[in-house]
Design an enzyme around this catalytic site. Sequence first.
Site, mmCIF file in Angstrom:
data_model
loop_
_atom_site.group_PDB
_atom_site.id
_atom_site.type_symbol
_atom_site.label_atom_id
_atom_site.label_comp_id
_atom_site.label_asym_id
_atom_site.label_seq_id
_atom_site.Cartn_x
_atom_site.Cartn_y
_atom_site.Cartn_z
ATOM 1 N N HIS A 197 -1.636 -5.553 1.536
ATOM 2 C CA HIS A 197 -2.911 -6.255 1.357
ATOM 3 C C HIS A 197 -2.641 -7.654 0.834
ATOM 4 C CE1 HIS A 197 -6.957 -7.204 -0.167
ATOM 5 N NE2 HIS A 197 -6.318 -7.687 -1.224
ATOM 6 N N ASN A 246 -1.658 -0.118 7.232
ATOM 7 C CA ASN A 246 -1.144 -1.448 7.592
ATOM 8 C C ASN A 246 -0.309 -2.104 6.493
ATOM 9 O OD1 ASN A 246 -3.207 -2.195 5.912
ATOM 10 N ND2 ASN A 246 -4.419 -3.259 7.470
ATOM 11 N N GLU A 287 -9.418 -9.889 -7.665
ATOM 12 C CA GLU A 287 -8.442 -8.804 -7.498
ATOM 13 C C GLU A 287 -7.337 -8.876 -8.565
ATOM 14 O OE1 GLU A 287 -7.429 -9.345 -3.356
ATOM 15 O OE2 GLU A 287 -9.402 -8.644 -2.698
ATOM 16 N N LYS A 304 0.835 -1.204 0.000
ATOM 17 C CA LYS A 304 0.000 0.000 0.000
ATOM 18 C C LYS A 304 0.876 1.263 0.000
ATOM 19 C CE LYS A 304 -3.692 -2.425 2.535
ATOM 20 N NZ LYS A 304 -4.658 -2.353 3.673
ATOM 21 N N TYR A 364 -12.127 -2.392 -2.842
ATOM 22 C CA TYR A 364 -12.666 -2.439 -1.482
ATOM 23 C C TYR A 364 -14.190 -2.358 -1.444
ATOM 24 C CZ TYR A 364 -8.107 -2.261 0.836
ATOM 25 O OH TYR A 364 -6.850 -2.573 1.308
HETATM 26 P P1 DAT Z 1 -7.575 -7.026 5.685
HETATM 27 O O1 DAT Z 1 -6.774 -5.971 4.960
HETATM 28 O O2 DAT Z 1 -6.768 -7.645 6.787
HETATM 29 O O3 DAT Z 1 -8.191 -8.031 4.750
HETATM 30 P P2 DAT Z 1 -10.245 -5.891 5.948
HETATM 31 O O4 DAT Z 1 -10.574 -6.507 4.626
HETATM 32 O O5 DAT Z 1 -11.171 -6.190 7.082
HETATM 33 O O6 DAT Z 1 -8.769 -6.292 6.430
HETATM 34 O O7 DAT Z 1 -10.186 -4.312 5.800
HETATM 35 C C1 DAT Z 1 -9.583 -3.753 4.649
HETATM 36 C C2 DAT Z 1 -8.731 -2.590 5.074
HETATM 37 O O8 DAT Z 1 -9.566 -1.570 5.632
HETATM 38 C C3 DAT Z 1 -7.711 -2.903 6.172
HETATM 39 O O9 DAT Z 1 -6.526 -3.453 5.654
HETATM 40 C C4 DAT Z 1 -7.520 -1.577 6.817
HETATM 41 C C5 DAT Z 1 -8.870 -0.914 6.697
HETATM 42 N N1 DAT Z 1 -9.662 -1.084 7.912
HETATM 43 C C6 DAT Z 1 -10.276 -2.209 8.334
HETATM 44 N N2 DAT Z 1 -10.909 -2.013 9.502
HETATM 45 C C7 DAT Z 1 -10.677 -0.721 9.837
HETATM 46 C C8 DAT Z 1 -11.052 0.116 10.921
HETATM 47 N N3 DAT Z 1 -11.799 -0.352 11.929
HETATM 48 N N4 DAT Z 1 -10.617 1.398 10.920
HETATM 49 C C9 DAT Z 1 -9.867 1.882 9.915
HETATM 50 N N5 DAT Z 1 -9.472 1.152 8.857
HETATM 51 C C10 DAT Z 1 -9.872 -0.122 8.816
HETATM 52 MG MG MG Z 2 -9.701 -7.859 3.377
#
Ligand code: DAT
Ligand code: MG
Length: 134
Positions: free
Chosen positions: A117, A114, A128, A11, A51
């Site tokens: 991805h 973070n 994707e 990212k 997303y």
């Molecule tokens: P992952 O990336 O581990 O698959 P996810 O699909 O639940 O996680 O969420 C996608 C992204 O969205 C994640 O990498 C960071 C952001 N995100 C998720 N939960 C969040 C939150 N509570 N606050 C802010 N950003 C968040």
């Molecule tokens: Mg995810």
Amino acid sequence: MAHEDTFVMVKPDGVRRRLVGEVLSRFEAKGLDLHRLEMVLPDRATATAHYAEHEGKPFYDGLIDFIASGPVVVMHWSGESAVTVARALVGATDPAVALPGTIRGDFGLEVGENIVHGSDSPASAARELGLWFG
Ligand code: DAT
Ligand code: MG
């Protein structure tokens, strides 16, 4: 157990922090095979499609702004259980609780930044890979 393909993206924060090599080394050291790699500046249409499952959540708008905030490095990896293996290397979504030894656990502290991805299923990986590599 099965041979799988998966999609991984460094990212914008990971690129800005010069962690591309670090991420690549971990995937290579694990034994996965790299097929495609490209640096791209995501447009908003691609970011929102990527997303789409999170549309409507409180963090969604910030997430799209963040992903479109600078270049990302998109990758296609494959190997035995590649989807699960990649998620294990990446670590838990929130870097504050991601285990040390994972990329997020070793280099992050905030869920909004973070670093990397990884697709969460073979179906997500296919979607994707199609989205980012056409
Ligand atoms: P992952 O990336 O581990 O698959 P996810 O699909 O639940 O996680 O969420 C996608 C992204 O969205 C994640 O990498 C960071 C952001 N995100 C998720 N939960 C969040 C939150 N509570 N606050 C802010 N950003 C968040
Ligand atoms: Mg995810």
